[in-house]
Write a protein that holds these residues in place. Structure first.
Motif, PDB file in Angstrom:
ATOM      1  N   TYR A   1       0.913  -1.187  -0.126  1.00 12.52           N
ATOM      2  CA  TYR A   1       0.149   0.019   0.127  1.00 12.52           C
ATOM      3  C   TYR A   1       0.935   1.235   0.065  1.00 12.52           C
ATOM      4  O   TYR A   1       1.870   1.281   0.887  1.00 12.52           O
ATOM      5  CB  TYR A   1      -0.914   0.048   1.239  1.00 12.52           C
ATOM      6  CG  TYR A   1      -1.493  -1.261   1.358  1.00 12.52           C
ATOM      7  CD1 TYR A   1      -2.385  -1.895   0.679  1.00 12.52           C
ATOM      8  CD2 TYR A   1      -1.355  -2.001   2.526  1.00 12.52           C
ATOM      9  CE1 TYR A   1      -3.033  -3.112   0.723  1.00 12.52           C
ATOM     10  CE2 TYR A   1      -2.112  -3.333   2.824  1.00 12.52           C
ATOM     11  CZ  TYR A   1      -2.809  -3.885   2.022  1.00 12.52           C
ATOM     12  OH  TYR A   1      -3.455  -4.908   2.058  1.00 12.52           O
ATOM     13  N   ALA A   2       0.447   2.319  -0.684  1.00 12.08           N
ATOM     14  CA  ALA A   2       1.210   3.454  -0.552  1.00 12.08           C
ATOM     15  C   ALA A   2       0.999   4.055   0.414  1.00 12.08           C
ATOM     16  O   ALA A   2      -0.127   4.343   1.139  1.00 12.08           O
ATOM     17  CB  ALA A   2       0.751   4.211  -1.963  1.00 12.08           C
ATOM     18  N   ALA A   3       2.100   4.966   1.048  1.00  8.62           N
ATOM     19  CA  ALA A   3       1.932   5.517   2.428  1.00  8.62           C
ATOM     20  C   ALA A   3       0.781   6.485   2.256  1.00  8.62           C
ATOM     21  O   ALA A   3       0.301   6.771   3.281  1.00  8.62           O
ATOM     22  CB  ALA A   3       3.261   6.275   2.473  1.00  8.62           C
ATOM     23  N   GLU A   4       0.613   7.132   1.230  1.00  8.31           N
ATOM     24  CA  GLU A   4      -0.383   8.048   0.814  1.00  8.31           C
ATOM     25  C   GLU A   4      -1.956   7.453   1.102  1.00  8.31           C
ATOM     26  O   GLU A   4      -2.975   8.418   1.218  1.00  8.31           O
ATOM     27  CB  GLU A   4      -0.430   9.172  -0.401  1.00  8.31           C
ATOM     28  CG  GLU A   4      -0.486   8.466  -1.570  1.00  8.31           C
ATOM     29  CD  GLU A   4       1.129   8.126  -1.966  1.00  8.31           C
ATOM     30  OE1 GLU A   4       0.964   7.792  -3.331  1.00  8.31           O
ATOM     31  OE2 GLU A   4       1.732   7.828  -1.191  1.00  8.31           O
ATOM     32  N   ASN A   5      -2.116   6.156   1.195  1.00  3.62           N
ATOM     33  CA  ASN A   5      -3.418   5.624   0.931  1.00  3.62           C
ATOM     34  C   ASN A   5      -3.891   5.399   2.292  1.00  3.62           C
ATOM     35  O   ASN A   5      -5.106   5.475   2.538  1.00  3.62           O
ATOM     36  CB  ASN A   5      -3.483   4.376   0.044  1.00  3.62           C
ATOM     37  CG  ASN A   5      -3.135   4.719  -1.478  1.00  3.62           C
ATOM     38  OD1 ASN A   5      -2.785   4.003  -2.214  1.00  3.62           O
ATOM     39  ND2 ASN A   5      -3.891   5.883  -1.617  1.00  3.62           N
ATOM     40  N   ILE A   6      -3.093   4.919   3.271  1.00  4.18           N
ATOM     41  CA  ILE A   6      -3.573   4.448   4.643  1.00  4.18           C
ATOM     42  C   ILE A   6      -2.249   4.557   5.459  1.00  4.18           C
ATOM     43  O   ILE A   6      -1.208   4.401   5.266  1.00  4.18           O
ATOM     44  CB  ILE A   6      -3.872   2.886   4.380  1.00  4.18           C
ATOM     45  CG1 ILE A   6      -4.097   2.462   6.014  1.00  4.18           C
ATOM     46  CG2 ILE A   6      -2.742   2.098   4.038  1.00  4.18           C
ATOM     47  CD1 ILE A   6      -4.946   1.130   5.983  1.00  4.18           C
ATOM     48  N   LYS A   7      -2.601   4.992   6.661  1.00  2.00           N
ATOM     49  CA  LYS A   7      -1.770   5.141   7.662  1.00  2.00           C
ATOM     50  C   LYS A   7      -1.294   4.032   8.390  1.00  2.00           C
ATOM     51  O   LYS A   7      -1.760   2.865   8.171  1.00  2.00           O
ATOM     52  CB  LYS A   7      -2.572   5.903   9.230  1.00  2.00           C
ATOM     53  CG  LYS A   7      -1.679   5.952  10.230  1.00  2.00           C
ATOM     54  CD  LYS A   7      -2.412   6.650  11.376  1.00  2.00           C
ATOM     55  CE  LYS A   7      -1.568   6.935  12.714  1.00  2.00           C
ATOM     56  NZ  LYS A   7      -2.373   7.357  14.000  1.00  2.00           N
TER      57      LYS A   7
END
Length: 203
Positions: free
Chosen positions: A72-78
């Motif tokens: 998962y991309a860091a900007e999609n989910i904490k």
């Protein structure tokens, strides 16, 4: 004279009977007696059972930390949380090393009382080389055979979880009710001595 003779005879007879009785009595009391003593010895089999990786109340398994973060991309989910569209896995090691008997084990994962999980949060387990769908609250059972090699008495069970991303979810069909909640899963591992079974005799 006759009286003395009779008295003498009676005396001799009494003496003879006494001697005979003494001989007979002495004969019945004479015997050989031997007592042999020995010992029986038994060593009781050792027993040991543990389950590593099931977490504790103070240090529980965090599903958020088990997620495959590289997917998962860091900007999609904490980092450290889960949400629809995420998945992960963790290992539980059933450990019978140190036991000198086979171990029947039972593992159960269940939602804690009062916890409701989304229907699209699914689990699979793998303890035999393939993934098997798992229903929370059911028992995973198997046997670890006794082996002199302690490493052979360990069984790793991989638990995978997936929270499906509902592409067709709408305002009246979604996972909004689960947002910002804390979930607790109870994990119980039980080990029992495997019942000894007589070996089949060779033909």
């Amino acid at each position: 004279m006759k009286r003395k003779s009779q008295a003498s005879r009676l005396g001799v007879l009494a003496l003879a009977l006494t001697l005979v009785t003494t001989c007979l009595t002495g004969g019945t009391m004479a015997k050989y007696v031997t007592e042999v003593t020995g010992n029986a010895k038994a060593t009781v089999a050792a027993w040991s059972f543990n389950a590593d990786g099931i977490g504790t109340a103070e240090n529980p398994i965090d599903l958020g930390s088990t997620a495959n973060r590289t997917a998962y991309a860091a900007e999609n989910i904490k980092d450290g949380v889960i949400a629809p569209g995420t998945s992960g896995s963790f290992n539980i090691v059933i450990d019978g090393s140190g036991s000198e008997v086979g171990v029947d084990y039972k593992l159960k994962i269940a939602a804690a009382d009062g916890i409701t999980l989304p229907d699209d949060l699914t689990f699979t387990t793998n303890d035999s080389g393939k993934d098997t769908a798992y229903t929370l609250g059911s028992d995973i059972t198997n046997t670890i055979k006794y082996a002199a090699d302690s490493n052979s008495m360990k069984k790793t069970i991989t638990v995978k979880w997936t929270w499906d991303f509902g592409e067709g979810d709408a305002k009246d069909s979604n996972d909004n009710n689960y947002a910002d909640n804390d979930w607790t899963l109870n994990i119980t591992a039980t080990g029992t001595q495997a019942k000894p079974i007589e070996a089949t005799p060779a033909p």
